[in-house]
Design a protein around this motif. Structure first.
Motif, PDB file in Angstrom:
ATOM      1  N   LEU A 314       0.842  -1.193   0.000  1.00 40.48           N
ATOM      2  CA  LEU A 314       0.000   0.000   0.000  1.00 40.48           C
ATOM      3  C   LEU A 314       0.879   1.244   0.000  1.00 40.48           C
ATOM      4  CD1 LEU A 314      -2.473  -0.940   2.904  1.00 40.48           C
ATOM      5  CD2 LEU A 314      -2.745  -1.456   0.475  1.00 40.48           C
ATOM      6  N   THR A 315       0.575   2.196  -0.853  1.00 44.14           N
ATOM      7  CA  THR A 315       1.211   3.509  -0.811  1.00 44.14           C
ATOM      8  C   THR A 315       0.119   4.556  -0.700  1.00 44.14           C
ATOM      9  OG1 THR A 315       1.179   3.831  -3.212  1.00 44.14           O
ATOM     10  CG2 THR A 315       3.096   2.679  -2.289  1.00 44.14           C
ATOM     11  N   LYS A 316       0.516   5.778  -0.453  1.00 37.72           N
ATOM     12  CA  LYS A 316      -0.471   6.850  -0.320  1.00 37.72           C
ATOM     13  C   LYS A 316      -1.298   6.992  -1.590  1.00 37.72           C
ATOM     14  CE  LYS A 316      -0.903  11.692   1.118  1.00 37.72           C
ATOM     15  NZ  LYS A 316      -0.154  12.895   1.569  1.00 37.72           N
ATOM     16  N   ASP A 317      -0.687   6.729  -2.733  1.00 31.91           N
ATOM     17  CA  ASP A 317      -1.374   6.916  -4.015  1.00 31.91           C
ATOM     18  C   ASP A 317      -2.453   5.877  -4.277  1.00 31.91           C
ATOM     19  OD1 ASP A 317       0.180   9.127  -4.566  1.00 31.91           O
ATOM     20  OD2 ASP A 317       1.659   8.006  -5.744  1.00 31.91           O
ATOM     21  N   ASP A 318      -2.285   4.651  -3.740  1.00 34.42           N
ATOM     22  CA  ASP A 318      -3.247   3.596  -4.091  1.00 34.42           C
ATOM     23  C   ASP A 318      -3.982   3.015  -2.887  1.00 34.42           C
ATOM     24  OD1 ASP A 318      -1.418   1.913  -2.845  1.00 34.42           O
ATOM     25  OD2 ASP A 318      -0.693   1.002  -4.700  1.00 34.42           O
ATOM     26  N   MET A 319      -3.755   3.557  -1.693  1.00 32.94           N
ATOM     27  CA  MET A 319      -4.292   2.940  -0.488  1.00 32.94           C
ATOM     28  C   MET A 319      -5.822   2.846  -0.467  1.00 32.94           C
ATOM     29  SD  MET A 319      -3.357   6.033   2.193  1.00 32.94           S
ATOM     30  CE  MET A 319      -4.113   5.230   3.619  1.00 32.94           C
ATOM     31  N   ASP A 320      -6.499   3.861  -0.972  1.00 37.40           N
ATOM     32  CA  ASP A 320      -7.960   3.846  -0.911  1.00 37.40           C
ATOM     33  C   ASP A 320      -8.561   2.831  -1.872  1.00 37.40           C
ATOM     34  OD1 ASP A 320      -8.258   5.758   1.111  1.00 37.40           O
ATOM     35  OD2 ASP A 320      -8.000   7.398  -0.310  1.00 37.40           O
ATOM     36  N   GLN A 321      -7.814   2.472  -2.915  1.00 40.78           N
ATOM     37  CA  GLN A 321      -8.287   1.429  -3.823  1.00 40.78           C
ATOM     38  C   GLN A 321      -8.104   0.035  -3.220  1.00 40.78           C
ATOM     39  OE1 GLN A 321      -6.237   4.120  -5.169  1.00 40.78           O
ATOM     40  NE2 GLN A 321      -8.251   5.031  -5.477  1.00 40.78           N
ATOM     41  N   LYS A 322      -7.322  -0.052  -2.155  1.00 40.78           N
ATOM     42  CA  LYS A 322      -7.057  -1.341  -1.513  1.00 40.78           C
ATOM     43  C   LYS A 322      -7.525  -1.335  -0.055  1.00 40.78           C
ATOM     44  CE  LYS A 322      -2.958  -1.821  -4.465  1.00 40.78           C
ATOM     45  NZ  LYS A 322      -1.472  -1.873  -4.505  1.00 40.78           N
ATOM     46  N   ALA A 323      -8.579  -0.589   0.215  1.00 41.73           N
ATOM     47  CA  ALA A 323      -9.035  -0.394   1.594  1.00 41.73           C
ATOM     48  C   ALA A 323      -9.507  -1.678   2.264  1.00 41.73           C
ATOM     49  CB  ALA A 323     -10.149   0.654   1.629  1.00 41.73           C
TER      50      ALA A 323
END
Length: 331
Positions: A314-323
């Motif tokens: 998880l990175t800041k850029d994709d974290m919400d897509q992998k919640a």
């Protein structure tokens, strides 16, 4: 606590409802399907590593959902600290209850063996979840993340974050004898040599699973290692402590922090920039699979000896897509 171009293994389904997700399986064991009558004893016990930790709460959620669906009951217990001297009496006391199966995250890969073997010798099925003993003869099944792969994924992530710069990296492990975090640390150091020869590990340091100790280790490393460019923390508590140490030293964002796990505080830290990446596990799926294997063992059905659960960076850029990989504080 695993804790690689990134190769990620993704799982479908939310954490608690991850109970429908697929996980990798290997090394089948056990006999064929049995037509025996349903067992009278449908009581399961889950003994996790420590109280009030989101990883284990998420595991408990998955286990409880799977047990309820199968018509079994499950009770969860945990020591106040990740410590075999505190976990061992809990396991010993289960002899009086004699559950049908014990699901356990052993807090030491050697020290917990006598208590777990004693329970097994009473006829209780033993299933390892998250951590495992060195003695592979005790548990019928062992379910965990591929922790070596988790460490490799963390090293590959660190290589990307540092963008070819040279420098030193500190590895923070929890306690000696913890099988999962040891595999993450080893995987990280081995992969770092391959993926980022410009980065040099200054070695593995232990934190005793205490955030305050992790913070102290980080501030000490910053003082003694002027070219410190990254920190890899192998579990939740070491990651939170490392973030505190970087804040105290004024090095947030300058020293890249890759943590393991995705507790609410770590997720918040990732969003705020205290972490640059997290390697998240899927503890609910581990709990679900543990219950499924326990029931299979109880009912005389085929059991998978080793099962791997997914990991994801998880990175800041994709974290919400992998919640769906964010850990829970309650079911």
């Amino acid at each position: 606590m695993s804790t690689k171009t990134l190769v990620v293994v993704l799982a479908a389904g939310a954490l608690v409802a991850a109970c429908g997700g697929q996980i990798g399986q290997n090394n089948s064991s056990g006999g064929g399907q049995s037509s025996a009558a349903a067992p009278a004893n449908k009581n399961l016990e889950l003994v996790v590593g420590v109280k009030n930790e989101p990883f284990y709460i998420s595991m408990q959620c998955g286990a409880e959902a799977a047990a309820k669906e199968a018509g079994y009951t499950i009770t969860t217990q945990a020591p106040d600290k990740f410590d075999p001297t505190l976990q061992a009496p809990i396991v010993t006391a289960l002899g009086a209850k004699k559950p049908a199966a014990l699901l356990i995250a052993p807090t030491d890969d050697k020290t917990m063996a006598p208590q777990m073997k004693q329970i097994k010798d009473m006829g209780v099925k033993v299933i390892e979840v998250d951590t495992a003993l060195q003695d592979t003869s005790v548990a019928a099944s062992s379910i965990s993340s591929d922790n070596t792969q988790g460490g490799q994924l963390a090293a590959q992530t660190m290589a990307k974050l540092t963008s070819g710069k040279s420098g030193s990296v500190l590895v923070l492990d929890t306690k000696a004898g913890t099988s999962t975090t040891a595999a993450r640390a080893k995987g990280f150091e081995e992969e770092l040599k391959k993926s980022a020869p410009n980065l040099k590990s200054i070695g593995v340091q232990f934190t005793e699973n205490e955030p305050s100790v992790a913070a102290q280790k980080v501030t000490a490393a910053i003082s003694s290692t002027p070219d410190l460019i990254g920190v890899f923390a192998t579990n939740l508590n070491t990651g939170e402590g490392a973030a505190t140490g970087l804040r105290s030293a004024g090095k947030v964002g300058q020293v890249q922090l890759v943590g393991f796990d995705a507790s609410p505080s770590e997720v918040e830290g990732l969003r705020a920039g205290a972490f640059q990446a997290l390697i998240a596990q899927d503890p609910a799926t581990i709990g679900k699979a543990g219950v499924q294997q326990a029931i299979a063992a109880i009912e005389g059905k085929s059991v998978q000896r080793n099962i791997s659960a997914p990991l994801v960076a998880l990175t800041k850029d994709d974290m919400d897509q992998k919640a769906e990989f964010f850990y829970k504080t309650k079911c």
